[in-house]
Design a protein around this motif. Structure first.
Motif, PDB file in Angstrom:
ATOM      1  N   UNK A 115       5.345   6.370   2.904  1.00  0.00           N
ATOM      2  CA  UNK A 115       5.778   7.626   3.523  1.00  0.00           C
ATOM      3  C   UNK A 115       7.230   7.917   3.141  1.00  0.00           C
ATOM      4  N   UNK A 116       8.070   6.864   3.128  1.00  0.00           N
ATOM      5  CA  UNK A 116       9.483   7.068   2.766  1.00  0.00           C
ATOM      6  C   UNK A 116       9.632   7.523   1.316  1.00  0.00           C
ATOM      7  N   UNK A 117       8.629   7.256   0.493  1.00  0.00           N
ATOM      8  CA  UNK A 117       8.637   7.698  -0.907  1.00  0.00           C
ATOM      9  C   UNK A 117       8.080   9.116  -1.050  1.00  0.00           C
ATOM     10  N   UNK A 118       7.764   9.739   0.077  1.00  0.00           N
ATOM     11  CA  UNK A 118       7.339  11.131   0.048  1.00  0.00           C
ATOM     12  C   UNK A 118       5.842  11.349  -0.089  1.00  0.00           C
ATOM     13  N   UNK A 119       5.061  10.304  -0.029  1.00  0.00           N
ATOM     14  CA  UNK A 119       3.613  10.475  -0.142  1.00  0.00           C
ATOM     15  C   UNK A 119       3.030  10.979   1.168  1.00  0.00           C
ATOM     16  N   UNK A 120       2.010  11.812   1.063  1.00  0.00           N
ATOM     17  CA  UNK A 120       1.324  12.313   2.250  1.00  0.00           C
ATOM     18  C   UNK A 120      -0.099  12.700   1.861  1.00  0.00           C
ATOM     19  N   UNK A 121      -0.892  12.958   2.870  1.00  0.00           N
ATOM     20  CA  UNK A 121      -2.259  13.420   2.663  1.00  0.00           C
ATOM     21  C   UNK A 121      -3.092  12.473   1.820  1.00  0.00           C
ATOM     22  N   UNK A 122      -3.858  13.063   0.903  1.00  0.00           N
ATOM     23  CA  UNK A 122      -4.770  12.288   0.068  1.00  0.00           C
ATOM     24  C   UNK A 122      -4.048  11.312  -0.861  1.00  0.00           C
ATOM     25  N   UNK A 123      -2.864  11.715  -1.354  1.00  0.00           N
ATOM     26  CA  UNK A 123      -2.093  10.813  -2.218  1.00  0.00           C
ATOM     27  C   UNK A 123      -1.661   9.569  -1.448  1.00  0.00           C
ATOM     28  N   UNK A 124      -1.229   9.767  -0.215  1.00  0.00           N
ATOM     29  CA  UNK A 124      -0.832   8.643   0.628  1.00  0.00           C
ATOM     30  C   UNK A 124      -2.019   7.712   0.872  1.00  0.00           C
ATOM     31  N   UNK A 125      -3.134   8.285   1.238  1.00  0.00           N
ATOM     32  CA  UNK A 125      -4.324   7.490   1.520  1.00  0.00           C
ATOM     33  C   UNK A 125      -4.777   6.708   0.298  1.00  0.00           C
ATOM     34  N   UNK A 126      -4.809   7.358  -0.852  1.00  0.00           N
ATOM     35  CA  UNK A 126      -5.252   6.689  -2.079  1.00  0.00           C
ATOM     36  C   UNK A 126      -4.317   5.540  -2.454  1.00  0.00           C
ATOM     37  N   UNK A 127      -3.007   5.770  -2.385  1.00  0.00           N
ATOM     38  CA  UNK A 127      -2.040   4.720  -2.733  1.00  0.00           C
ATOM     39  C   UNK A 127      -2.102   3.567  -1.736  1.00  0.00           C
ATOM     40  N   UNK A 128      -2.227   3.886  -0.457  1.00  0.00           N
ATOM     41  CA  UNK A 128      -2.328   2.868   0.588  1.00  0.00           C
ATOM     42  C   UNK A 128      -3.562   1.993   0.367  1.00  0.00           C
ATOM     43  N   UNK A 129      -4.704   2.629   0.159  1.00  0.00           N
ATOM     44  CA  UNK A 129      -5.942   1.870  -0.073  1.00  0.00           C
ATOM     45  C   UNK A 129      -5.831   0.998  -1.326  1.00  0.00           C
ATOM     46  N   UNK A 130      -5.253   1.552  -2.374  1.00  0.00           N
ATOM     47  CA  UNK A 130      -5.109   0.802  -3.623  1.00  0.00           C
ATOM     48  C   UNK A 130      -4.246  -0.439  -3.456  1.00  0.00           C
ATOM     49  N   UNK A 131      -3.115  -0.283  -2.786  1.00  0.00           N
ATOM     50  CA  UNK A 131      -2.226  -1.433  -2.604  1.00  0.00           C
ATOM     51  C   UNK A 131      -2.799  -2.450  -1.627  1.00  0.00           C
ATOM     52  N   UNK A 132      -3.521  -1.991  -0.615  1.00  0.00           N
ATOM     53  CA  UNK A 132      -4.171  -2.929   0.311  1.00  0.00           C
ATOM     54  C   UNK A 132      -5.255  -3.724  -0.414  1.00  0.00           C
ATOM     55  N   UNK A 133      -6.030  -3.049  -1.276  1.00  0.00           N
ATOM     56  CA  UNK A 133      -7.067  -3.764  -2.040  1.00  0.00           C
ATOM     57  C   UNK A 133      -6.437  -4.750  -3.007  1.00  0.00           C
ATOM     58  N   UNK A 134      -5.345  -4.345  -3.630  1.00  0.00           N
ATOM     59  CA  UNK A 134      -4.656  -5.237  -4.576  1.00  0.00           C
ATOM     60  C   UNK A 134      -4.152  -6.484  -3.856  1.00  0.00           C
ATOM     61  N   UNK A 135      -3.565  -6.312  -2.691  1.00  0.00           N
ATOM     62  CA  UNK A 135      -3.060  -7.455  -1.922  1.00  0.00           C
ATOM     63  C   UNK A 135      -4.209  -8.370  -1.523  1.00  0.00           C
ATOM     64  N   UNK A 136      -5.324  -7.798  -1.098  1.00  0.00           N
ATOM     65  CA  UNK A 136      -6.483  -8.611  -0.714  1.00  0.00           C
ATOM     66  C   UNK A 136      -7.054  -9.340  -1.926  1.00  0.00           C
ATOM     67  N   UNK A 137      -7.096  -8.667  -3.063  1.00  0.00           N
ATOM     68  CA  UNK A 137      -7.637  -9.272  -4.284  1.00  0.00           C
ATOM     69  C   UNK A 137      -6.766 -10.454  -4.710  1.00  0.00           C
ATOM     70  N   UNK A 138      -5.466 -10.327  -4.586  1.00  0.00           N
ATOM     71  CA  UNK A 138      -4.568 -11.426  -4.951  1.00  0.00           C
ATOM     72  C   UNK A 138      -4.846 -12.660  -4.122  1.00  0.00           C
ATOM     73  N   UNK A 139      -5.118 -12.489  -2.837  1.00  0.00           N
ATOM     74  CA  UNK A 139      -5.330 -13.648  -1.990  1.00  0.00           C
ATOM     75  C   UNK A 139      -6.744 -14.203  -2.095  1.00  0.00           C
ATOM     76  N   UNK A 140      -7.721 -13.378  -2.412  1.00  0.00           N
ATOM     77  CA  UNK A 140      -9.093 -13.865  -2.461  1.00  0.00           C
ATOM     78  C   UNK A 140      -9.474 -14.478  -3.800  1.00  0.00           C
ATOM     79  N   UNK A 141      -8.685 -14.262  -4.837  1.00  0.00           N
ATOM     80  CA  UNK A 141      -8.995 -14.808  -6.156  1.00  0.00           C
ATOM     81  C   UNK A 141      -8.409 -16.196  -6.392  1.00  0.00           C
ATOM     82  N   UNK A 142      -7.796 -16.777  -5.409  1.00  0.00           N
ATOM     83  CA  UNK A 142      -7.165 -18.093  -5.591  1.00  0.00           C
ATOM     84  C   UNK A 142      -8.209 -19.185  -5.575  1.00  0.00           C
ATOM     85  N   UNK A 143      -7.946 -20.223  -6.350  1.00  0.00           N
ATOM     86  CA  UNK A 143      -8.872 -21.361  -6.432  1.00  0.00           C
ATOM     87  C   UNK A 143      -8.673 -22.302  -5.283  1.00  0.00           C
TER      88      UNK A 143
END
Length: 143
Positions: A115-143
């Motif tokens: 939000x501080x970077x000026x994202x809102x609406x659909x752009x905010x939602x898409x970026x939020x979902x993408x970064x949350x998935x990326x963070x989850x993927x980083x932790x779930x791919x560990x051996x």
């Protein structure tokens, strides 16, 4: 004190998680009056400049780690680098910090940053979902 195996570690560097492959790792709950934890990451020496720069800045170093088993949810810490010890091909980075107990705190910090970077609406939602998935993927791919 309680000691656990450190399975994986990611370091927050500005607005992204940096995956740091561990050769070995240990985490100790000091169970002291300040609820401090010690985390030791034994890693490849190629990361020396990255961690040396963080230490020189004397800033808080947010970590996301998985403890004991790769299937566990990540734990979030705010740490300072206490020491860096070099070996032939590896290095040991010792962090001292505290755990962030709120499970939603990561999402709140991320959302606030977007939000501080000026994202809102659909752009905010898409970026939020993408970064949350990326963070989850980083932790779930560990051996």
């Amino acid at each position: 004190m309680k000691t656990f195996k450190l399975v994986s570690m990611q370091v927050w560097d500005e607005d992204e998680l940096v995956d740091v492959e561990l050769e070995d790792g240990l985490i100790i709950n000091k169970e002291d009056e300040n609820s401090r934890w010690l985390l030791e990451a034994f890693i490849d020496k190629k990361h020396l400049s990255f961690f040396s720069n963080l230490r020189k800045k004397e800033i808080d170093v947010p970590l996301q780690v998985v403890i004991t088993k790769k299937d566990n949810d990540p734990a979030h810490f705010i740490t300072k680098i206490a020491s860096i010890n070099e070996f032939e091909e590896h290095m040991s980075v010792l962090f001292l910090g505290s755990i962030r107990h709120k499970r939603n705190e990561f999402a709140e910090i991320l959302l606030s940053d977007l939000v501080s970077k000026g994202l809102s609406g659909e752009k905010l939602l898409a970026e939020f979902k993408g970064q949350m998935k990326r963070a989850q993927r980083l932790t779930s791919n560990k051996k």
